[in-house]
Write an enzyme that holds these catalytic residues in place. Structure first.
Site, mmCIF file in Angstrom:
data_model
loop_
_atom_site.group_PDB
_atom_site.id
_atom_site.type_symbol
_atom_site.label_atom_id
_atom_site.label_comp_id
_atom_site.label_asym_id
_atom_site.label_seq_id
_atom_site.Cartn_x
_atom_site.Cartn_y
_atom_site.Cartn_z
ATOM 1 N N GLU A 192 -5.818 1.495 -0.312
ATOM 2 C CA GLU A 192 -4.958 2.622 0.033
ATOM 3 C C GLU A 192 -3.877 2.756 -1.040
ATOM 4 O O GLU A 192 -3.177 1.793 -1.332
ATOM 5 C CB GLU A 192 -4.308 2.403 1.399
ATOM 6 C CG GLU A 192 -5.284 2.403 2.561
ATOM 7 C CD GLU A 192 -4.621 2.118 3.890
ATOM 8 O OE1 GLU A 192 -5.043 2.706 4.901
ATOM 9 O OE2 GLU A 192 -3.681 1.289 3.922
ATOM 10 N N SER A 218 1.052 -3.599 4.323
ATOM 11 C CA SER A 218 0.063 -2.946 5.181
ATOM 12 C C SER A 218 0.702 -2.025 6.207
ATOM 13 O O SER A 218 -0.002 -1.325 6.926
ATOM 14 C CB SER A 218 -0.778 -4.009 5.906
ATOM 15 O OG SER A 218 0.056 -4.932 6.574
ATOM 16 N N ASN A 265 -4.449 0.691 9.257
ATOM 17 C CA ASN A 265 -3.714 0.004 10.315
ATOM 18 C C ASN A 265 -3.295 0.951 11.431
ATOM 19 O O ASN A 265 -3.104 0.522 12.569
ATOM 20 C CB ASN A 265 -2.503 -0.725 9.736
ATOM 21 C CG ASN A 265 -2.880 -2.126 9.263
ATOM 22 O OD1 ASN A 265 -3.346 -2.950 10.042
ATOM 23 N ND2 ASN A 265 -2.718 -2.379 7.978
ATOM 24 N N HIS A 283 -2.456 -0.946 -1.307
ATOM 25 C CA HIS A 283 -2.826 -1.821 -0.194
ATOM 26 C C HIS A 283 -4.296 -2.218 -0.252
ATOM 27 O O HIS A 283 -5.193 -1.402 -0.019
ATOM 28 C CB HIS A 283 -2.520 -1.130 1.135
ATOM 29 C CG HIS A 283 -2.847 -1.969 2.326
ATOM 30 N ND1 HIS A 283 -3.324 -1.447 3.505
ATOM 31 C CD2 HIS A 283 -2.782 -3.322 2.520
ATOM 32 C CE1 HIS A 283 -3.536 -2.423 4.363
ATOM 33 N NE2 HIS A 283 -3.209 -3.565 3.788
#
Length: 284
Positions: free
Chosen positions: A154, A121, A192, A142
């Site tokens: 992702e 992540s 993130n 991800h």
């Protein structure tokens, strides 16, 4: 490796994320091998996947035949040498040195055509793939927790990742019922990077004694968020969330706005990792 060539998918890590990723792969019709060093974790993964499928049946989203076929496609192993597949997703601890060593070992036992992906992540894909002989077939994939429900994936290109690898990963993501988005290799990627301060600033408010975490969760949830930051950290894993913050802090050269919080550090040190340990900011 083309999308149509994928028949067997390997999942490295039988934790929460590995379980969810394995489940959706098997549900999509792929033979799926889950690998972990811990035989108990492997058995638990199968139990948790079966629980998820039973919940799906209760909600009318899964039928008995799909449950049976999904479980039949799943296999487990604690023998690393059995971890050979057409497509592999790594979902282990967020530590660069661990992932780097793992992928070097995976590359040595798999076909040159096997696509290797990391569910990291926050760790840069280019750094993980730097010591691989074939970094062009390595990329980030991800998923988000819970992986069997959340739609976003992702797909992260490293500096050496080729376009065919990215195309194959995106096609597989769609087959798994996900919505893939292409992402450049940058700290925290998209989600993130955007979400980090949702946690960091909330922890800072608690640290400064402005209010308590339950009140802050209720306040944020009252504005339309399904979960406040502390409930969400417990769901993700307090330890995982803390590791991502540390990674982001280092990636931005210790920029103060990404500083990890000592309250979260205490939770991690105490083993209060959230729902998976039955205790985090809340008790479960």
């Amino acid at each position: 490796m083309k999308f149509s060539d994928i028949k067997l998918i390997g999942i490295v890590g039988a934790g929460t994320m590995g379980q969810g990723i394995a489940q959706i792969c098997a549900m999509a019709g792929y033979k799926t091998l889950i690998y972990d060093l811990d035989s108990y974790a492997l058995e638990n993964a199968l139990k948790e996947i079966e629980k998820n499928l039973d919940k799906g049946i209760e909600k009318g989203k899964v039928d008995e035949s799909l449950k049976e076929s999904t479980l039949n496609r799943l296999s487990i192993s604690d023998n690393f040498n059995e971890l050979t597949a057409d497509f592999i997703v790594e979902a282990v601890v967020e530590k660069l040195e661990v992932k780097t060593k793992l992928f070097q070992e995976l590359e040595s036992i798999n076909s040159p055509s096997t696509i290797l992906t990391s569910n990291t992540s926050s760790i840069p894909i280019t750094q993980i793939g730097a010591k691989l002989k074939n970094p062009e077939r390595f990329a980030g994939m991800h998923f988000f927790n819970p992986a069997h429900i959340m739609k976003l994936v992702e797909v992260i290109s490293g500096a050496s990742t080729n376009s065919q690898t990215i195309t194959t990963i995106k096609e597989l993501a769609v087959k798994l019922g996900k919505k893939p988005v292409s992402v450049n290799d940058s700290p925290g990627f998209i989600v993130n990077r955007v979400a980090r301060h949702f946690y960091v600033e909330s922890l800072k408010i608690i640290e400064e004694g402005v209010t308590d975490f339950e009140t802050l969760d209720k306040l944020i949830e009252s504005t339309g968020f399904r979960m406040g930051p502390f409930r969400l950290m417990d769901l993700i894993g307090v330890d995982t969330n803390f590791s991502v913050t540390q990674s982001m802090f280092n990636a931005f050269h210790q920029d103060a706005k990404f500083r990890p919080n000592r309250i979260q550090q205490q939770k991690v040190d105490a083993g209060h990792h959230g729902r998976k340990t039955k205790k985090g900011f809340y008790d479960y």
